[in-house]
Design a protein around this motif. Sequence first.
Motif, PDB file in Angstrom:
ATOM      1  N   ARG A 191       4.018  -4.034  -4.337  1.00 28.11           N
ATOM      2  CA  ARG A 191       3.320  -4.097  -3.038  1.00 28.11           C
ATOM      3  C   ARG A 191       3.976  -3.123  -2.071  1.00 28.11           C
ATOM      4  N   ALA A 193       3.401  -0.704   1.681  1.00 33.97           N
ATOM      5  CA  ALA A 193       2.668  -0.577   2.942  1.00 33.97           C
ATOM      6  C   ALA A 193       3.315   0.528   3.764  1.00 33.97           C
ATOM      7  N   THR A 199       3.236 -11.504   4.190  1.00 34.92           N
ATOM      8  CA  THR A 199       2.018 -12.285   4.365  1.00 34.92           C
ATOM      9  C   THR A 199       2.352 -13.663   4.921  1.00 34.92           C
ATOM     10  N   ARG A 209       6.008 -10.101   0.109  1.00 33.69           N
ATOM     11  CA  ARG A 209       6.618  -9.006   0.865  1.00 33.69           C
ATOM     12  C   ARG A 209       6.023  -7.668   0.460  1.00 33.69           C
ATOM     13  N   TYR A 210       5.606  -6.888   1.445  1.00 31.08           N
ATOM     14  CA  TYR A 210       5.161  -5.513   1.247  1.00 31.08           C
ATOM     15  C   TYR A 210       6.253  -4.576   1.769  1.00 31.08           C
ATOM     16  N   GLU A 211       6.738  -3.693   0.896  1.00 24.38           N
ATOM     17  CA  GLU A 211       7.791  -2.767   1.283  1.00 24.38           C
ATOM     18  C   GLU A 211       7.197  -1.606   2.068  1.00 24.38           C
TER      19      GLU A 211
END
Length: 655
Positions: A191, A193, A199, A209-211
Motif C-alpha cells: 500500500r 500513497a 485507514t 497503513r499506506y506508506e
Amino acid sequence: MADTFGRFAALPIGPLLVARDGGLTLATTAAADLGRMARSDFALSTGTAGVEFAIWGDDVLVAMVGVVSPAAPLEAHPGANAAGIGWELATGRVLQGNGAIASGLPSVKHGDMVGLRLDFGSPAVLQLYLNGTQVHQREINLAGPLHFAASLSATKAGGLCMAVNAGQWAARSAAAEAGWRLPGAASGITRLADMDWLTAPGDSPANARYEGLLADGLSLISEINFWPWGGDPVSQTSAAECVVLDADGLLDDLALSGGAGLPVQIRAGALGGMLADAADVYRFTVDRIEINDDGSKTFQFRDAHDDLDATINRGVFLPNIPALAWKPQPAVIGAVASVPAMGANSDATAMFVADGPIYADAVMDRADLMEPGTFTVSPDGQQLLMKSPPVTPVVADVSSVGPGQQPAKLRQAMADLMERLGKAAWSAADCSAIDAATGYAGIGYYAGNAVTGRDAMNAMLPSYGVGCYQDPNGVLRFARVVAPETFDGPPAFNLSGDDLAEDLLAVPDDAPNLTRRMAYRPNAQALAASDMVTDVVDVPQARRDELSGLFRAQVYGGAPLHPHYRRADSADPVISLFWDAGDAQAEIERVVAIYRTQRFFYRISVRGDQDLAPQPGQVGRLTYNRYDLHDGKPVLVRRVERNPATGDVVLTVWG
C-alpha cells in the motif's frame, strides 16, 4: 501471471510407458496391458481441480484415467487398490480396490474427450465428463494430496496414445475449466500513497497503513489511434509511471522479484475521508520496477489486460496428424474468403477448416467451384467431408455466423474474440453503438497461425475507424474517430487560453497512411497460378485475379481532399475486413471526407485541475488566440496524460 498446468511426469512412471512432448502425451514403448500407469508431475490437495484427455491410435481403445495418492504403485492401473480410483473408458466402469464401484457409464471411443473434476472437501467429490457432458459424480474416500493418472494398453509401441490438456487447447468441459493448476505463491499487498495515511477503524480494511513514498503522484497515459495516423489501435490501451522514495529499502524484495503482472489498483480520496469512499482512478498491472539508486525506484505500469496477449486459437492439432502436430487450429470469425482446407486423413476426403463451427458457402478445388452434393460440412462444423478425394489445394468461402456468408458485426466479432480469451471486462455497449451508427453488415477475420487477442483487435478495429482504450474501472472501451465538428452532443470540456499552464503547441496532421482506396474481402490464402486448373472456361481470368490477390476487390473514395493530403491519391489501399463492397465504400468515403480540410494536433497543458479527466475519443471545445482557434473549435481527444495527485493534465487533441 501464467498458470502452470499439470502434465504427465517423465519420472517416476510405470514400466513400458513414456511421457513425450514435455509431458503432454503418453504412449507405450512396446506391447503392454493395463497393469501400469503414469501420473501427474505434481499433486494437489485443496480447492477444485480438473483435467481432460484426448485418445487416439490404431489399437482398440483400452485405457483408464483416474486419481491416485502418491503411495499408489505405478505397476498397477488407477483403482487397482484403495489408493486410487480409475475410470475404465471402454467398459464404462469406475474401479477402486480392483472392484467396480460404478458401472453403466457411456463407452468412450477414439476422438472423444474425457475429463475428471475433483472438489477437495469432506468428503471429496469426483465428477467424470465425456465430450463436455458430466456422466458421473460420486463422493470418494481419498484425501489429498492426489495425482491425476492414466493407463494404456496397446499391441505395439505407440498403438494407443493419450494427450493431456495442459492449457494448449480451449477447455471442452468444466473439468478443464477448473484446471490442474499449480497454486501460485500468494503475494502480499503493498500500500503506497503520496503521504503517510492510516485507514479508519471502521473502514475496510481497518487500520491499514499506506506508506507515503510516492514522490510526485502518478503519471497516467491513455490514448486511441486511427489508421491514417499510423500505429496500432491496441498496442497498449494505457500506461503509467511513478517514482517511489525508498531509502529504507521497504520495497527491495518486490523490486528484485520483478513484480511483472502483479495487479495494481489506483484510487484517489480526501485526506480525512474513508478508503471506502475513494474513487477508482485506474487499474494496471506492473510492467517492471527499476532501481534508480539506494533512495528511489521507478514503477512502470501497463494496462490491466495481459489476457489480450493470450492466443485466440481455441485448440491445437494432436500428433495423430503428424504434419499438423501441435500446430494451432485456424480461427475464423465472421465471413472469410478462400480459407484453406487441410487434409485430416490420408486421401483428404476429410479436410479441417476451423477451430469452431463454420458454414461453407463456396468450396473450390484448384479454384474450380465444386458442385453441391460433392461435399458436406461435418457434424461438428469444423471439417469438409468430400464425396471423392480432391486434387487440392481446396479453399472455401466460409462464415462462423450463418449461411450465405454472413459477416460478423463489430459486437459479434468482439464477443467471439473475448469469449476465446475468457474476458469479460469489455464494453459490448460501445460496439453495439458503433454497429448502430454505421449500419455495416460486418467483417471477417482469419488466423491460420497462433495470434494474440491484441493482434486480432489490431486487424479488426481499423475497418470501422475505431480505437480502444481502458477506462478507470479497467474496462476496455471502444471509440470511433469522427470529424469533431460533426459531434452533436455536450462537450466533455471547454478550455480557453486562460486555462492553459503553457503555450499551446499545434502540429499538422500529416495522415501518413491516408489513402483513397480501401480493399475488402481479403483472401485467407492467395492461390498461385499453379494452384488453379488451366481451364479458363471453368475458372475465367477475372476469377483467377480475385483468388490470386491479397483481397478480392477494392473501392475508391472520390470526395475532395485538402491539397496537404495529395499523396493519398496514389497511396496503396488500406486492407479492411469488410465482406460487402457497400460497407467498404461507405467507410472510405467517410474517412476521405474527414480530410477535405486540413487537420491538426494540439497539445495543451493544464495544472491543478482535479476535475479535468476526459477520456480518449471524447469531443470538447478549444479556444485560443492563435492557429485559427479564435472562435473556438471542436476537438477530439487522442491522448491523455494525467496526474491525479497534482491535477496536472496534458491533452493531445485533434481537429
